[in-house]
Design an enzyme around this catalytic site. Structure first.
Site, PDB file in Angstrom:
ATOM      1  N   SER A 168     -21.251 -39.238  -4.646  1.00 53.26           N
ATOM      2  CA  SER A 168     -21.807 -40.315  -5.788  1.00 53.26           C
ATOM      3  C   SER A 168     -21.453 -41.831  -5.194  1.00 53.26           C
ATOM      4  O   SER A 168     -20.171 -42.132  -4.578  1.00 53.26           O
ATOM      5  CB  SER A 168     -21.225 -40.132  -7.037  1.00 53.26           C
ATOM      6  OG  SER A 168     -21.079 -39.060  -7.621  1.00 53.26           O
ATOM      7  N   HIS A 188     -27.487 -37.724  -8.387  1.00 50.13           N
ATOM      8  CA  HIS A 188     -27.587 -36.772  -7.274  1.00 50.13           C
ATOM      9  C   HIS A 188     -28.931 -36.325  -6.780  1.00 50.13           C
ATOM     10  O   HIS A 188     -29.556 -35.787  -7.618  1.00 50.13           O
ATOM     11  CB  HIS A 188     -26.824 -35.367  -7.629  1.00 50.13           C
ATOM     12  CG  HIS A 188     -25.364 -35.659  -7.957  1.00 50.13           C
ATOM     13  ND1 HIS A 188     -24.302 -35.145  -7.342  1.00 50.13           N
ATOM     14  CD2 HIS A 188     -24.825 -36.716  -8.806  1.00 50.13           C
ATOM     15  CE1 HIS A 188     -23.066 -35.646  -7.950  1.00 50.13           C
ATOM     16  NE2 HIS A 188     -23.276 -36.338  -8.637  1.00 50.13           N
ATOM     17  N   HIS A 204     -22.548 -28.160  -6.856  1.00 55.01           N
ATOM     18  CA  HIS A 204     -21.425 -28.019  -7.655  1.00 55.01           C
ATOM     19  C   HIS A 204     -21.270 -26.487  -8.224  1.00 55.01           C
ATOM     20  O   HIS A 204     -22.138 -26.112  -8.982  1.00 55.01           O
ATOM     21  CB  HIS A 204     -21.345 -29.341  -8.596  1.00 55.01           C
ATOM     22  CG  HIS A 204     -21.539 -30.392  -8.188  1.00 55.01           C
ATOM     23  ND1 HIS A 204     -22.459 -31.402  -8.084  1.00 55.01           N
ATOM     24  CD2 HIS A 204     -20.338 -31.290  -7.641  1.00 55.01           C
ATOM     25  CE1 HIS A 204     -22.298 -32.338  -7.529  1.00 55.01           C
ATOM     26  NE2 HIS A 204     -21.034 -32.510  -7.312  1.00 55.01           N
ATOM     27  N   TYR A 233     -19.565 -26.331 -11.094  1.00 58.23           N
ATOM     28  CA  TYR A 233     -19.702 -26.408 -12.561  1.00 58.23           C
ATOM     29  C   TYR A 233     -21.260 -26.394 -13.059  1.00 58.23           C
ATOM     30  O   TYR A 233     -21.477 -26.177 -14.347  1.00 58.23           O
ATOM     31  CB  TYR A 233     -19.071 -27.770 -13.051  1.00 58.23           C
ATOM     32  CG  TYR A 233     -19.754 -29.100 -12.497  1.00 58.23           C
ATOM     33  CD1 TYR A 233     -21.024 -29.495 -12.736  1.00 58.23           C
ATOM     34  CD2 TYR A 233     -19.164 -29.872 -11.379  1.00 58.23           C
ATOM     35  CE1 TYR A 233     -21.569 -30.627 -12.091  1.00 58.23           C
ATOM     36  CE2 TYR A 233     -19.607 -30.970 -11.016  1.00 58.23           C
ATOM     37  CZ  TYR A 233     -20.939 -31.425 -11.348  1.00 58.23           C
ATOM     38  OH  TYR A 233     -21.383 -32.349 -11.007  1.00 58.23           O
ATOM     39  N   GLU A 234     -22.119 -26.352 -11.766  1.00 57.54           N
ATOM     40  CA  GLU A 234     -23.624 -26.213 -12.318  1.00 57.54           C
ATOM     41  C   GLU A 234     -23.766 -24.636 -12.516  1.00 57.54           C
ATOM     42  O   GLU A 234     -24.968 -24.314 -12.773  1.00 57.54           O
ATOM     43  CB  GLU A 234     -24.554 -26.698 -11.339  1.00 57.54           C
ATOM     44  CG  GLU A 234     -24.455 -28.250 -11.270  1.00 57.54           C
ATOM     45  CD  GLU A 234     -25.084 -28.870  -9.985  1.00 57.54           C
ATOM     46  OE1 GLU A 234     -26.405 -29.311 -10.177  1.00 57.54           O
ATOM     47  OE2 GLU A 234     -24.562 -29.016  -9.020  1.00 57.54           O
ATOM     48  N   ALA A 267     -16.673 -38.662  -5.294  1.00 54.26           N
ATOM     49  CA  ALA A 267     -16.158 -39.291  -6.235  1.00 54.26           C
ATOM     50  C   ALA A 267     -14.848 -38.521  -7.089  1.00 54.26           C
ATOM     51  O   ALA A 267     -14.990 -37.485  -7.120  1.00 54.26           O
ATOM     52  CB  ALA A 267     -17.064 -39.762  -7.384  1.00 54.26           C
ATOM     53  N   MET A 276     -14.458 -32.536  -8.507  1.00 52.47           N
ATOM     54  CA  MET A 276     -14.864 -31.364  -8.812  1.00 52.47           C
ATOM     55  C   MET A 276     -16.011 -30.701  -7.581  1.00 52.47           C
ATOM     56  O   MET A 276     -16.953 -30.004  -7.807  1.00 52.47           O
ATOM     57  CB  MET A 276     -15.919 -31.272 -10.064  1.00 52.47           C
ATOM     58  CG  MET A 276     -15.260 -31.972 -11.262  1.00 52.47           C
ATOM     59  SD  MET A 276     -16.154 -32.288 -12.569  1.00 52.47           S
ATOM     60  CE  MET A 276     -15.200 -32.949 -13.793  1.00 52.47           C
ATOM     61  N   SER A 277     -15.542 -31.020  -6.385  1.00 49.85           N
ATOM     62  CA  SER A 277     -16.276 -30.757  -5.246  1.00 49.85           C
ATOM     63  C   SER A 277     -15.415 -30.423  -4.055  1.00 49.85           C
ATOM     64  O   SER A 277     -14.256 -30.487  -3.932  1.00 49.85           O
ATOM     65  CB  SER A 277     -17.385 -31.692  -4.949  1.00 49.85           C
ATOM     66  OG  SER A 277     -17.087 -33.059  -4.347  1.00 49.85           O
ATOM     67  N   ASN A 286     -12.291 -44.029 -11.065  1.00 51.70           N
ATOM     68  CA  ASN A 286     -11.680 -44.343 -12.383  1.00 51.70           C
ATOM     69  C   ASN A 286     -10.097 -43.617 -12.186  1.00 51.70           C
ATOM     70  O   ASN A 286      -9.846 -42.931 -11.412  1.00 51.70           O
ATOM     71  CB  ASN A 286     -12.269 -43.375 -13.420  1.00 51.70           C
ATOM     72  CG  ASN A 286     -12.182 -41.826 -12.997  1.00 51.70           C
ATOM     73  OD1 ASN A 286     -13.307 -41.534 -12.388  1.00 51.70           O
ATOM     74  ND2 ASN A 286     -11.541 -41.112 -13.765  1.00 51.70           N
ATOM     75  N   HIS A 316     -19.124 -40.428 -16.772  1.00 51.77           N
ATOM     76  CA  HIS A 316     -19.990 -40.030 -15.702  1.00 51.77           C
ATOM     77  C   HIS A 316     -20.685 -41.556 -15.401  1.00 51.77           C
ATOM     78  O   HIS A 316     -20.716 -41.755 -14.021  1.00 51.77           O
ATOM     79  CB  HIS A 316     -21.010 -39.306 -16.031  1.00 51.77           C
ATOM     80  CG  HIS A 316     -21.817 -38.790 -14.821  1.00 51.77           C
ATOM     81  ND1 HIS A 316     -21.140 -38.398 -13.700  1.00 51.77           N
ATOM     82  CD2 HIS A 316     -23.202 -38.843 -14.709  1.00 51.77           C
ATOM     83  CE1 HIS A 316     -22.224 -38.070 -12.656  1.00 51.77           C
ATOM     84  NE2 HIS A 316     -23.353 -38.342 -13.227  1.00 51.77           N
TER      85      HIS A 316
HETATM   86  N1  HPA Z   1     -11.898 -36.008 -12.666  1.00 55.00           N
HETATM   87  C1  HPA Z   1     -12.637 -35.242 -11.984  1.00 55.00           C
HETATM   88  N2  HPA Z   1     -13.667 -35.378 -11.421  1.00 55.00           N
HETATM   89  C2  HPA Z   1     -13.936 -36.773 -11.224  1.00 55.00           C
HETATM   90  C3  HPA Z   1     -13.104 -37.827 -11.894  1.00 55.00           C
HETATM   91  C4  HPA Z   1     -12.229 -37.419 -12.662  1.00 55.00           C
HETATM   92  O1  HPA Z   1     -11.564 -38.038 -13.290  1.00 55.00           O
HETATM   93  N3  HPA Z   1     -13.745 -38.896 -11.634  1.00 55.00           N
HETATM   94  C5  HPA Z   1     -14.824 -38.802 -10.733  1.00 55.00           C
HETATM   95  N4  HPA Z   1     -14.882 -37.388 -10.464  1.00 55.00           N
END
Ligand code: HPA
Length: 281
Positions: free
Chosen positions: A40, A71, A93, A95-96, A123, A220-221, A244, A256
């Site tokens: 991202s 994406h 991903h 999670y998809e 990210a 998550m990647s 974040n 997100h």
């Molecule tokens: N957690 C998991 N994945 C992320 C986060 C997070 O805080 N920020 C960006 N991708």
């Protein structure tokens, strides 16, 4: 081996070979020095590629259609600051619902095309207490907390059955990245990335656990891609944009949208580092 869930066709030997043939035909005589996986905020790098050949995932056997807002879904071949590259704009991903083999498929294709260097970006949430949104982190090492591995199933030709993971992120490339960042006066932290399955963000208790386990950033990647790359003997360089503070450290709820915005804000600085590294490969 077949992918689990998500309606994927799976990413076995036949599919990989077909994908390699398709991409090889499209890129012609280009010999990419590196493949770059865009997280991202770095999407603009795909637009900076010169003499670009754009290959939508729909045209590549085994590549599913992209699913997440913000994406994209294409491979872009060409030159970046004069260096021949293959850029992966949009990743798969877990999670998809994709299997880890599908997440790792593009890297298997890159390796089969002779690419020796993988640059991955993502990210991530900041777990280390001194991190702030906008911090750039060089990935020194990772923890696989996805409980999935792209190498399960029959060992594929050209891959180690039990790949060594003692240097997942190449020490010399990391030194180069630090040097480029220093010269460009871009602050660059270094730490451990932990990859979780997602898609829900972590709870505060999970973030405290991850801190104790030695993680500095959570996302998550990236983990499946780097595992495949190491099994194929590629050297890896990875960067996290801390978009974040992780849950419980952040005073506000995670969104997100915030991830995408901060990713974009620091994307230029990360792009400068990536291009500086490319020029010195
Ligand atoms: N957690 C998991 N994945 C992320 C986060 C997070 O805080 N920020 C960006 N991708």
């Amino acid at each position: 081996m077949t992918g689990t869930g998500g309606g994927d066709k799976g990413a076995g030997t036949g599919t990989i070979a077909e994908a390699v043939r398709t991409v090889a035909r499209r890129i012609g005589s280009l010999e990419p020095r590196a493949a770059i996986v865009l997280g991202s905020g770095l999407g603009f790098l795909a637009d900076e590629v010169r003499d670009a050949v754009r290959i939508p995932y729909a045209e590549i056997p085994g590549f599913p259609a992209p699913g997440v807002a913000g994406h994209k879904g294409e491979l872009v071949a060409g030159t970046l600051d004069g260096v021949p590259v293959l850029v992966q704009s949009g990743r798969f991903h877990l999670y998809e619902g994709h299997g880890a083999d599908v997440a790792g498929l593009p890297v298997r294709v890159f390796a089969s095309l002779g690419v020796r260097t993988l640059i991955v970006t993502n990210a991530a949430g900041g777990v280390r207490l001194t991190f702030r949104p906008g911090t750039l982190m060089l990935i020194a090492d990772h923890i696989n907390f996805m409980f999935r591995n792209p190498l399960t199933g029959p060992a594929l030709e050209g891959e180690e059955r039990f790949p060594d993971m003692s240097e997942p992120y190449d020490a010399r490339l990391r030194a180069l990245a630090r040097e480029v960042a220093r010269e460009a006066k871009i602050p660059l932290e270094e730490g451990v990335y932990v990859g979780l399955l997602g898609p829900s963000y972590e709870t505060p208790a999970e973030v405290r656990m991850l801190q104790r386990l030695g993680a500095d950033a959570v996302g998550m990647s990236t983990v499946p891609e780097v595992i495949v790359a190491r099994a194929r003997g590629m050297r890896c360089l990875g960067f996290s944009t801390i978009t974040n503070l992780a849950a419980g450290i952040s005073p506000t709820a995670l969104s997100h949208q915030e991830v995408l915005e901060v990713g974009r804000q620091v994307g230029q600085a990360l792009g400068t580092i990536v291009k500086g590294v490319l020029r010195r490969l």
